[in-house]
Design an enzyme around this catalytic site. Structure first.
Site, PDB file in Angstrom:
ATOM      1  N   SER A 173       1.738  -9.850   9.064  1.00 58.48           N
ATOM      2  CA  SER A 173       1.131  -8.634   8.535  1.00 58.48           C
ATOM      3  C   SER A 173      -0.378  -8.637   8.756  1.00 58.48           C
ATOM      4  O   SER A 173      -1.071  -9.582   8.374  1.00 58.48           O
ATOM      5  CB  SER A 173       1.434  -8.501   7.040  1.00 58.48           C
ATOM      6  OG  SER A 173       0.605  -7.531   6.441  1.00 58.48           O
TER       7      SER A 173
ATOM      8  N   GLU B  72      -0.269  -0.241  15.395  1.00 59.10           N
ATOM      9  CA  GLU B  72      -1.041   0.917  14.942  1.00 59.10           C
ATOM     10  C   GLU B  72      -2.070   1.324  15.981  1.00 59.10           C
ATOM     11  O   GLU B  72      -2.237   2.508  16.283  1.00 59.10           O
ATOM     12  CB  GLU B  72      -1.735   0.619  13.616  1.00 59.10           C
ATOM     13  CG  GLU B  72      -2.555   1.791  13.099  1.00 59.10           C
ATOM     14  CD  GLU B  72      -3.425   1.450  11.915  1.00 59.10           C
ATOM     15  OE1 GLU B  72      -4.600   1.879  11.886  1.00 59.10           O
ATOM     16  OE2 GLU B  72      -2.933   0.756  10.989  1.00 59.10           O
TER      17      GLU B  72
ATOM     18  N   CYS C  51       0.840  -1.193   0.000  1.00 60.46           N
ATOM     19  CA  CYS C  51       0.000   0.000   0.000  1.00 60.46           C
ATOM     20  C   CYS C  51       0.881   1.250   0.000  1.00 60.46           C
ATOM     21  O   CYS C  51       2.101   1.186   0.181  1.00 60.46           O
ATOM     22  CB  CYS C  51      -0.909   0.010   1.228  1.00 60.46           C
ATOM     23  SG  CYS C  51      -0.027   0.184   2.800  1.00 60.46           S
TER      24      CYS C  51
END
Length: 241
Positions: A217, A125, A12
């Site tokens: 991931s 995150e 991305c």
């Protein structure tokens, strides 16, 4: 045998940007360390290791003269403060989409307003996003957790950028019923949504789906989850050299 390659396959924008920033730091002759792995892809990490890029877990592990790169997942304000206090040069590779969530959370919670994050509590995150809140934070991985949580009367909800849209919407349905004053912010990355939508479409017509990526991931795991909804034979293959 027909093989169909997804049009949206690949890194991305945020990951591409972070990888290039690490590469540029190396090209510039900086002694470089990343705060956590640059990307959850062991081959990319190994490539940078061969170029002398270290991986550290905390600012205090940085060596004198070392430039520290904050990866695309972002970090808490405390990490920036620690780097500044130690005089550590920092290159901020936080994905702009993630940085936008930091801004939303910080602004909304200035008066102590609660923040709900739909995502995985241990994902870097989500840890980073939670750190920007001034008030209470609720991290909800699914609708069941939303039903069980002791939710406030007022809150803002955001999403981990890589969470599946159907999971976010299922939590949102519960929050709309249980939180009278709810501010909704759809923060799933557009690229993530496009990849998941294409994976869902292709898996509905394929006999076998192969998801190529790093097993650690979040993006890869969510794609695998999406594929298995329509194609139980979907498999994960670690990114090749």
């Amino acid at each position: 045998m027909q093989i169909i390659l997804a049009k949206t396959a690949g890194f991305c924008f945020g990951v591409d940007r972070a990888v290039e920033m690490v590469a540029e730091s190396v090209r510039s002759g900086n002694k470089t360390a990343t705060l956590g792995p640059t990307i959850h892809n062991r081959h990319v990490v190994d490539k940078f290791l061969k170029l002398g890029v270290r991986e550290i877990a905390a600012p205090e592990e940085a060596e004198p003269g070392e430039t520290v790169i904050i990866r695309s997942h972002g970090v808490t304000p405390e990490v920036y403060a620690q780097c500044e206090a130690r005089g550590i040069p920092v290159i901020d590779a936080t994905c702009p989409h993630v940085a936008h969530i930091h801004q939303l959370v910080q602004a909304y919670s200035e008066d102590g307003g609660a923040v709900v994050i739909v995502g995985e509590a241990d994902h870097p995150e989500v840890v980073g996003i939670a750190g920007w809140a001034h008030g209470a934070v609720f991290i909800l991985p699914d609708a069941h957790a939303a039903e069980e949580a002791d939710l406030p009367e007022r809150a803002m909800v955001v999403a981990q950028t890589t969470i599946r849209r159907d999971r976010f919407e299922s939590v949102l349905q519960v929050l709309r019923r249980r939180v009278p004053n709810l501010t909704e912010r759809m923060t799933i990355c557009a690229a993530t949504s496009q990849r998941q939508q294409e994976a869902e479409r292709l898996s509905a017509q394929a006999d076998v789906m192969v998801v190529v990526g790093g097993k650690n991931s979040s993006n890869t795991q969510k794609l695998l989850e999406t594929c298995r909804l329509r194609c139980p034979k979907s498999i994960l293959v670690e990114t090749p050299e």
